[in-house]
Write a protein that holds these residues in place. Sequence first.
Motif, short mmCIF file in Angstrom:
data_model
loop_
_atom_site.label_atom_id
_atom_site.label_comp_id
_atom_site.label_asym_id
_atom_site.label_seq_id
_atom_site.Cartn_x
_atom_site.Cartn_y
_atom_site.Cartn_z
N ASN B 96 -95.54 95.24 27.16
CA ASN B 96 -95.51 93.82 26.84
C ASN B 96 -94.08 93.36 26.57
O ASN B 96 -93.56 92.48 27.25
CB ASN B 96 -96.41 93.59 25.61
CG ASN B 96 -96.62 92.13 25.33
OD1 ASN B 96 -96.38 91.30 26.20
ND2 ASN B 96 -97.04 91.82 24.12
N LYS B 97 -93.44 93.96 25.58
CA LYS B 97 -92.06 93.61 25.27
C LYS B 97 -91.07 94.60 25.86
O LYS B 97 -89.96 94.25 26.20
CB LYS B 97 -91.88 93.53 23.75
CG LYS B 97 -92.65 92.37 23.15
CD LYS B 97 -92.44 92.31 21.67
CE LYS B 97 -93.13 91.07 21.11
NZ LYS B 97 -93.58 91.34 19.73
N ILE B 98 -91.49 95.85 25.92
CA ILE B 98 -90.66 96.87 26.57
C ILE B 98 -91.48 97.47 27.71
O ILE B 98 -92.58 97.98 27.48
CB ILE B 98 -90.27 98.00 25.61
CG1 ILE B 98 -89.58 97.45 24.35
CG2 ILE B 98 -89.35 98.99 26.31
CD1 ILE B 98 -89.18 98.53 23.35
N THR B 122 -102.56 95.75 32.67
CA THR B 122 -101.49 95.45 31.72
C THR B 122 -101.58 93.99 31.27
O THR B 122 -101.42 93.68 30.09
CB THR B 122 -100.11 95.66 32.39
OG1 THR B 122 -100.16 96.85 33.15
CG2 THR B 122 -99.02 95.75 31.34
N ILE B 123 -101.83 93.11 32.23
CA ILE B 123 -101.86 91.68 31.91
C ILE B 123 -103.01 91.37 30.96
O ILE B 123 -102.83 90.69 29.95
CB ILE B 123 -102.00 90.85 33.21
CG1 ILE B 123 -100.80 91.14 34.12
CG2 ILE B 123 -102.11 89.37 32.90
CD1 ILE B 123 -100.95 90.63 35.52
N ILE B 171 -92.41 97.96 39.56
CA ILE B 171 -91.57 96.91 38.98
C ILE B 171 -92.42 95.68 38.68
O ILE B 171 -92.26 95.04 37.63
CB ILE B 171 -90.39 96.57 39.93
CG1 ILE B 171 -89.49 97.79 40.08
CG2 ILE B 171 -89.59 95.39 39.40
CD1 ILE B 171 -88.39 97.64 41.11
N ALA B 172 -93.35 95.36 39.58
CA ALA B 172 -94.24 94.21 39.33
C ALA B 172 -95.05 94.42 38.06
O ALA B 172 -95.24 93.49 37.27
CB ALA B 172 -95.18 94.01 40.53
N ILE B 173 -95.53 95.65 37.84
CA ILE B 173 -96.27 95.94 36.61
C ILE B 173 -95.35 95.73 35.41
O ILE B 173 -95.73 95.14 34.40
CB ILE B 173 -96.82 97.39 36.63
CG1 ILE B 173 -97.88 97.53 37.71
CG2 ILE B 173 -97.38 97.78 35.26
CD1 ILE B 173 -98.36 98.94 37.94
N GLY B 174 -94.11 96.19 35.54
CA GLY B 174 -93.15 96.03 34.46
C GLY B 174 -92.88 94.57 34.14
O GLY B 174 -92.75 94.18 32.98
N CYS B 177 -95.70 91.07 32.26
CA CYS B 177 -95.82 90.45 30.94
C CYS B 177 -94.49 89.89 30.44
O CYS B 177 -94.33 89.68 29.22
CB CYS B 177 -96.41 91.44 29.95
SG CYS B 177 -98.11 91.85 30.33
N GLU B 178 -93.56 89.67 31.35
CA GLU B 178 -92.27 89.10 30.99
C GLU B 178 -91.64 89.83 29.80
O GLU B 178 -91.42 89.25 28.73
CB GLU B 178 -92.43 87.61 30.63
CG GLU B 178 -93.05 86.79 31.74
CD GLU B 178 -92.01 86.15 32.64
OE1 GLU B 178 -90.87 85.96 32.17
OE2 GLU B 178 -92.32 85.88 33.81
#
Lengths: 319, 707
Positions: B96-98, B122-123, B171-174, B177-178
Amino acid sequence: MAFVNYLLKRFGFMLVTLFLVTLITFGLTKILPGNVALLILGPNATEASIAQLEAQLGLDQPLYVQYVDWVAGLLSGDMGMSLRYNVPVFDLIALRLPRSLLLAVTATIISVTLSIPLGIIAAVRKNTPADLTASMLAFIGLSLPIFLWGLVFIYVFALTLGGFPTRGYVSPMVDPIASIHHLILPASAMGVALTAYIMRMTRSSMIDELSEDYVEFARSKGLSERAVVLRHALKNAAIPVITVVAFQFSYAFGGVVVLEEVFSWPGIGRLTLTAIENRDIPLLQGSIIVIALIYMLSNFLADTFYAYVDPRIRYGGSE
Amino acid sequence: MTTNATTDPLLAVESLRTQFKTENGTITAVDDVSFTLDRGEVMGIVGESGAGKSVTAKSIMRLIDYPGEIASGSVIFDGEDLLECSEKEMQSVRGNKIALIPQDPMTSLNPVLTVGQQITETIKLHQDVGESEAREIAIEAMAEVEIPDPELRIDEYPHEFSGGMRQRVLIAIGLACEPDLIIADEPTTALDVTTQAKILELLNDLRETHNVSILMITHNLGVVAQTCDRVGVMYAGNLIETGEVEAIFNQPRHPYTRTLIDAIPEVGADRNRLYALGGSMPNLQSLPDGCNFADRCPHATDDCHSGGDPALEAVPDAPAGSHAACFRTAELDLSEPGTETDGERRHRTQTTEPLLEVTDLKKYFSAGDGLLGNLSLARTDGGGLTLERQYVKAVDGVSFTINRGETVGLVGESGCGKSTVARTVMQLLEPTDGEVYFDGHPLHELGKSEIRSLRQEMQIIFQDPKSSLNPRKTVGQIIGRGMEKHNIATGNEKRERIEELLERVGLAASDIDKYPHQFSGGQQQRIAIANALAVEPDLIVCDEPVSALDVSVQAQILNLLDDIQDEFDLSYLFISHNISVVQHICDRVAVMYLGKIAEFGSVEQVFEPPYHPYTESLLSAVPHPNPNRETKRILLEGTVPSPMDPPSGCPFHTRCPKKLGGECERDEPRAKPVDGDDDHTIACHLSEAEMSEPLTHQQSNTTVEQP
């Protein structure tokens, strides 16, 4: 297309195996000592009557003709007449096969519901007392033969604690409650014996998966450990476990021969034993073929199930 | 963002110590590491394997598994100490944050879940959205990382994606969640160089559009130079230097950093011996008394060998932010590359007498699973069913020669067939077609026993020495076996020869009775080289011999190969995906693409400047360990086509930035001499003038590298 290719290949493989099994079964019963006609007619038969019966049974034909006739019979459901019971082998088997299947399938269901959760817990808590206890119990389960579990269950649950019949079979069509009542002990005895192996496999397969990169990546997404294990690792870990379950089911079917004797369960196992004892060759041939067919079908089902679990099989190649 | 958010660093790691309990005691993998990372900043953590980079990254996310544990320190992220958080709170930070971008795209995605399931999970975990909304966000994220047709591809499984595309999925998964911080753990190490170039480009773009901070863990200084603002160098669990990227490359403040930079063979640099340190990183269980690096340091004095490991401190008179852990940093000037005494390239013996001649070599593998051979059910053009015979054309008509005393390189990306060429030439694989003459013997016509006796003259060194040396045999037994088999030496004479060889390759004579697992990777590769030399071969095939090694060890092995070449009168066939290495060690080089040779000539002819469009893009994709170098990267479209179904005409036409049109799709280009020079051949329809023309803007993606 890859999926169809895969299933076709597996199916073809099964047919080839089946062909070899018929060859072996046919061959084996031919090299067994004893003359079938003599067996039927008894020791006082004259040579003329033996020759006449042999001609009637086609035993004077060349071997390959006999084989072709026999296979052609199999394909049309004609497995010959039982020498001992003097009724069609097909009818004998058709009556008993469902009973044995009921026992083996119930045992497999019991073992799978026990062993997979146990295997997961053992893997997640690797090298803790929980794991060591489960592994040790599994080892004991593996070490003892199925019939011994049968005897233990009869002694403990039927004779000591009471409440369960020691033997016999009741058709679920006739009396469902009594049927289940009679089923529980033999199915559990067999289930426990099978649990051990599936649990060991689940454990080691799960441990392998838990060390994979995708598991760590799943954790890095913030998933709970429960989600990591059940959602990510389990489906992958299941792939080798399916092989073992299919194999164990076949093994259960083999184990049935002895266990049916222990519990006086009138299934195909006891039928096969009777066939051996009485040199009832057509019945023996039929039983072996049917048991082999069950083996192969369960493995084919496992192969199909792989494809369901693993998209790399379903959609074709990845290196 | 709160007001103090702009001044406080996003991440502050303070005295972090992570330990692993083993049977032989506790190993401190990360020892007292402190650094900060500002918002929007990209910081590289660089070092060799075992230095503690990945453990540092995992410690920040608290992903250290038993038997490891974070022993002490703090990780302040956005004002909060992550080491104090509960596991539950940590789960809401992770992803989420990292976000983590893991190293290996081939193994980091779950093979049995669709790409979409893996992004949306993840989302849904971190955002209050339903299934369909999560799917929308996932498609957006996929589009953002430039995955074509995200609406369709979202329901596909990982194995349907190429390596580069899988890295994009990660990378998209990373990004989904911005996050404020992305930890990229060797994000391009498993990728081919042209794919790596595209992924680095993408990360650079995303960093600007999202203002996200990136912690880039890598062993590749080129990647650092091309992507990072600041860099920290790790050695034996310590951070030994930190500073601005430009400052560090201009003038490193720690001798280890200097040697790391010097050990990289640079594209376009002179081809003299590399400056290589001896030895390897110390064992973390038995660290020296003084500076951990002192035993290998060219500048170490007696004082460096005692008094504990120096702390990371600000360097006086250096650019702001420069820190180094070195007793002598103030007195040393490390701005010039280290030089090797006797640094001239030794190898110069070359003849025109051919040793190995390969003509039109082909190797097809059947693509079936063996059950029904390579037959497979397929649809005909008319829609009916048919059985097809499938082949993988791994090598499809390759010709080259190696002269005595020469090094010929085969370079290309994974799957181009270079290793298959090596194995087919050695007759380890039976060629499908073609001729191989070795020293005048037609290998393709000889029987097994004749080839076996010729094998003495041809040796091979593999990428992974660990799996090519028998673990149950001593070094002496391994090396001695070939000597006995080929009647070279026996008894005491054999032992003496082996001891000599071990010393020649930089090991001790006493190592003869040890087992392979007692050596490091670099030392094992030295054993493999000694083993190859033992039977006095004429040709050594080197199949990615340094790819598994750290850069300082790589330099040692390259120097060794260079040194022994004249001494033992060797020719090399050198297989590598690493263009810098090939350019450094080879005399002539063949560039391979999809089972065919695109270009063949001397290193100068092929690379300076490059002609063939593929050579050109390959060369342009190499990240240079020099932040000031202006790079014009050619980013190739798409991926390498399947060798089961290669394109018609020129194999490169599907991705070629200079494609002419129908001609390239229709006709396969024949190798033709450049400038009438038969030694330099190119398989391309373009004229030499067209090949030398720079790409127009549409064709190339020009990037002037910052910082």
